[in-house]
Design a protein around this motif. Structure first.
Motif, PDB file in Angstrom:
ATOM      1  N   PHE A 242     -49.713  19.497  13.688  1.00 12.39           N
ATOM      2  CA  PHE A 242     -50.098  20.284  12.938  1.00 12.39           C
ATOM      3  C   PHE A 242     -50.827  21.004  11.351  1.00 12.39           C
ATOM      4  O   PHE A 242     -51.582  21.519  11.705  1.00 12.39           O
ATOM      5  CB  PHE A 242     -48.826  20.514  11.052  1.00 12.39           C
TER       6      PHE A 242
ATOM      7  N   ALA B 214     -54.497  20.896  14.337  1.00 12.88           N
ATOM      8  CA  ALA B 214     -54.447  22.280  14.649  1.00 12.88           C
ATOM      9  C   ALA B 214     -54.993  23.104  13.103  1.00 12.88           C
ATOM     10  O   ALA B 214     -56.242  24.103  13.582  1.00 12.88           O
ATOM     11  CB  ALA B 214     -52.683  22.606  15.023  1.00 12.88           C
ATOM     12  N   LEU B 215     -55.078  22.980  12.111  1.00 12.04           N
ATOM     13  CA  LEU B 215     -55.169  23.562  11.462  1.00 12.04           C
ATOM     14  C   LEU B 215     -56.981  23.413  10.936  1.00 12.04           C
ATOM     15  O   LEU B 215     -57.653  23.991  10.523  1.00 12.04           O
ATOM     16  CB  LEU B 215     -54.644  23.133   9.758  1.00 12.04           C
TER      17      LEU B 215
ATOM     18  N   PHE C 124     -58.777  24.963  13.269  1.00  9.15           N
ATOM     19  CA  PHE C 124     -58.963  25.999  12.905  1.00  9.15           C
ATOM     20  C   PHE C 124     -60.253  26.202  11.592  1.00  9.15           C
ATOM     21  O   PHE C 124     -60.561  27.423  12.072  1.00  9.15           O
ATOM     22  CB  PHE C 124     -57.608  27.203  13.127  1.00  9.15           C
TER      23      PHE C 124
ATOM     24  N   VAL D 117     -51.460  31.442   9.361  1.00  5.45           N
ATOM     25  CA  VAL D 117     -52.153  30.667  10.836  1.00  5.45           C
ATOM     26  C   VAL D 117     -50.940  29.556  10.448  1.00  5.45           C
ATOM     27  O   VAL D 117     -50.637  28.629  11.613  1.00  5.45           O
ATOM     28  CB  VAL D 117     -53.192  30.344  10.320  1.00  5.45           C
ATOM     29  N   GLY D 118     -51.260  28.676   9.490  1.00  4.83           N
ATOM     30  CA  GLY D 118     -50.118  27.426   9.681  1.00  4.83           C
ATOM     31  C   GLY D 118     -48.391  27.888   9.562  1.00  4.83           C
ATOM     32  O   GLY D 118     -47.845  26.984   9.808  1.00  4.83           O
TER      33      GLY D 118
ATOM     34  N   VAL E 141     -48.310  27.739  13.248  1.00  4.55           N
ATOM     35  CA  VAL E 141     -48.823  26.558  13.594  1.00  4.55           C
ATOM     36  C   VAL E 141     -47.451  25.665  13.673  1.00  4.55           C
ATOM     37  O   VAL E 141     -47.045  25.024  14.417  1.00  4.55           O
ATOM     38  CB  VAL E 141     -49.607  26.040  13.577  1.00  4.55           C
ATOM     39  N   SER E 142     -46.714  25.280  12.738  1.00  8.64           N
ATOM     40  CA  SER E 142     -45.412  25.066  12.298  1.00  8.64           C
ATOM     41  C   SER E 142     -44.988  24.649  13.184  1.00  8.64           C
ATOM     42  O   SER E 142     -43.589  24.067  13.437  1.00  8.64           O
ATOM     43  CB  SER E 142     -45.019  25.375  10.781  1.00  8.64           C
TER      44      SER E 142
ATOM     45  N   ILE F 103     -44.461  26.255  16.252  1.00  7.99           N
ATOM     46  CA  ILE F 103     -45.044  26.527  17.577  1.00  7.99           C
ATOM     47  C   ILE F 103     -45.029  24.645  17.882  1.00  7.99           C
ATOM     48  O   ILE F 103     -44.520  23.834  18.824  1.00  7.99           O
ATOM     49  CB  ILE F 103     -46.828  26.516  17.828  1.00  7.99           C
ATOM     50  N   THR F 104     -45.728  23.697  16.295  1.00  7.37           N
ATOM     51  CA  THR F 104     -45.335  22.162  16.657  1.00  7.37           C
ATOM     52  C   THR F 104     -44.000  21.749  17.440  1.00  7.37           C
ATOM     53  O   THR F 104     -43.622  21.372  17.543  1.00  7.37           O
ATOM     54  CB  THR F 104     -45.320  21.629  15.621  1.00  7.37           C
TER      55      THR F 104
ATOM     56  N   SER G 261     -40.406  21.198   9.305  1.00 10.48           N
ATOM     57  CA  SER G 261     -40.770  22.765   9.763  1.00 10.48           C
ATOM     58  C   SER G 261     -40.139  23.466   9.142  1.00 10.48           C
ATOM     59  O   SER G 261     -41.457  24.044   8.240  1.00 10.48           O
ATOM     60  CB  SER G 261     -40.420  23.326  11.453  1.00 10.48           C
TER      61      SER G 261
END
Length: 566
Positions: A14, A17-18, A21, A217-218, A221-222, A224-225, A241
């Protein structure tokens, strides 16, 4: 890989990825940005087909549409939450609806209350973002028509979920699952729209823009993770999550509020350092707010493709002799570190509002001040109940539901709604009908949620105390008297949101233009008569502010000289 390593891996993915980005967003997307921009621009515009002609695409219509839909869903969410609270102590109150084959028992009211409440809140935040990002980028929104249509799609998804949750069968579950994912797709289109808008920005990103983009976006991402780590780890990663979702929603809220206060008052946020620390802290830490094992019934519908038994056992394995304590200590520390972040935000916001002198005079700022005041309180309270559940002791399990409602309606919703109300005049060109009636609505809402929270906690601790003492008769007589009072008090929240919604709908067209401002200070300040340096600093004037007299603003006039030697 054991469960503990999986939890740490989820957090690392997490954050990584952030971080990537944010780095690419700051440096520019390069050749990939050109390709993605062309394809995304086509999808947002041409791929809609006849749907693109539904809205006229006038500047500001998308933002207004999202905010108006959000306020409606927020009222619906408050109403369903009130029904759920009432059914908690009077389960047969709506028994007559069973004659229509509508059985409001179990989680039939609780599940849609979560979707309507958070759906309305997200719509308010997205609507505010659709105004903030283009305004600070000094460029029109990439596709106004698409953004407006996505508000209808998002609303349709929430409605489908609410309807599907009322049918206790496979068809109803499929409808609810579709209703949960349709808003996510709409939000994904909004993210693409905002990124295309930022791509045209010639200056660096301002703090509110970073908060908003990272928050949106976060949020994805959470999720998707969690999916990437697979169903085997789901019982232990699902709830983390969801807590990351809360943190990203707070990140969105902070960005909206950090924009709303300077735009409304012309007074900047006092501390640039605290703004930066708040952004980093919100991303790095884990918020304890909103945790409630009862929400697993909602998650079972949201993640229908998973085995339903997986989410039923979602929990954090308690630290013990047979379990590694590393992840437990890491998550506990991250939750504890989130408390100073809430104090940073609250201090910065309340200081700025106090300097403006508009508290109890401006509806939006008063609501923001109430939410900012309650935020650290509810964060600390949530920390106790969440850590108690993580430890496995469950001594405070009876109070988790009350703390969740207090955190959501006492801190999170007031901040999101207050930020949206501050933006409405500039986004729609309409002022609220009456500031005095708006303040009264806030008093009703505030007293309602504070009173309901306190009485509910009294009832919960009565249950805890009498259960420990084995006095079941004492519990039944005490809690039975307190819970109806808490429900009646929460009805004040329903009325408060309703009155605020009426104030927005009945608003009048604004004729005043907004003052020029920067997030860190006004770009121009008019001096009327004699003044002092203290007065200028109080008004938020910085070294870059252009000072002019009250004779009028003339472009040929340069900055005021403070001494003849210059």
């Amino acid at each position: 890989m054991n469960i503990m390593d999986t939890i740490i891996l989820m957090m690392l993915i997490f954050w990584g990825a952030l971080l990537v980005f944010a780095w690419r967003l700051r440096a520019g997307l390069g050749f990939l940005g050109d390709a993605v921009a062309g394809m995304t621009g086509f999808m947002l515009g041409k791929a809609l087909g006849p749907g693109a002609t539904i809205l006229e695409g006038r500047t500001g219509t998308a933002s207004a549409s999202w905010i108006n839909h959000g306020i409606v869903w927020l009222f619906i969410g408050a109403s369903i939450t009130f029904i759920d609270l009432w059914l908690g102590h009077s389960p047969n109150a709506l028994y007559s609806l069973q004659s229509w084959s509508w059985d409001l028992t179990g989680n039939a009211a609780y599940t849609p209350s979560i979707m309507a409440t958070f759906g309305g809140m997200i719509m308010l935040l997205i609507g505010s973002s659709l105004h903030i990002i283009p305004r600070m980028a000094d460029t029109p929104l990439s596709n106004e028509t698409n953004a407006g249509l996505m508000a209808m799609v998002f609303t349709g998804g929430i409605l489908l979920f609410v309807i599907g949750s009322q049918f206790q069968n496979d068809i109803g579950n499929l409808i609810a699952f579709a209703g949960y994912n349709i808003p996510a797709l709409a939000a994904l289109a909004i993210i693409a729209n905002l990124l295309l808008t930022i791509r045209k920005q010639t200056t660096g990103l301002e703090a509110p823009q970073w908060f908003i983009i990272i928050g949106l976006v976060g949020w994805f991402v959470s999720s998707i993770t969690f999916v990437v780590l697979g169903p085997d780890a789901a019982p232990h990663t699902l709830w983390i999550s969801e807590q990351l979702h809360i943190g990203m929603f707070l990140c969105l809220i902070f960005g909206v509020v950090y924009y709303a206060i300077p735009s409304t008052t012309g007074i900047p946020i006092p501390s640039r350092s605290l703004v930066a620390l708040t952004l980093v802290g919100t991303v790095v830490t884990v918020s304890p707010m909103g945790y409630d094992p009862a929400s697993l019934s909602f998650l079972e519908l949201a993640w229908l493709p998973l085995d339903l038994g997986v989410t039923a056992g979602a929990s954090f394995p308690p630290c013990g002799a047979e379990t590694d304590c590393t992840s437990s200590l890491v998550i506990t520390t991250l939750m504890a570190l989130s408390i100073p972040v809430m104090f940073m935000f609250s201090t910065n916001v309340l200081t700025a509002i106090r300097r403006s002198g508009a508290i109890f005079e401006d509806t939006a700022l008063t609501l923001i001040a109430f939410g900012a005041f309650m935020l650290p309180i509810m964060s600390i309270t949530s920390l106790f109940t969440t850590l108690d559940a993580m430890s496995g002791s469950n001594e405070l399990s009876a109070a988790i539901g009350s703390v969740r409602i207090g955190a959501v309606w006492g801190a999170i919703i007031p901040l999101a709604l207050g930020g949206a109300l501050a933006i409405i005049p500039d986004a729609t060109g309409k002022d609220l009908e009456s500031q005095s009636s708006g303040i009264r609505a806030i008093w009703i809402l505030g007293l309602g949620i504070v009173g309901a929270f306190m009485v509910s906690m009294m009832s919960d601790f009565a249950e805890i105390s009498f259960a420990e003492a084995g006095l079941e008769e004492g519990f039944s007589s005490t809690a039975a008297e307190l819970r109806p009072i808490a429900s009646v008090l929460f009805y004040g929240v329903v009325l408060g949101v309703l009155f605020l919604a009426q104030n927005v709908v009945r608003g009048t067209r604004s004729v005043d233009t907004e003052p020029e401002f920067s997030i860190l200070g006004p770009s121009r300040y008019v001096i009327s008569g004699s003044t002092s340096v203290r007065d200028l600093l109080t008004a938020g004037v910085t070294l870059d502010t252009i000072l002019t007299t009250d004779d009028g603003i003339d472009d040929s006039v340069g900055p005021t000289k403070l001494s003849e030697e210059e």
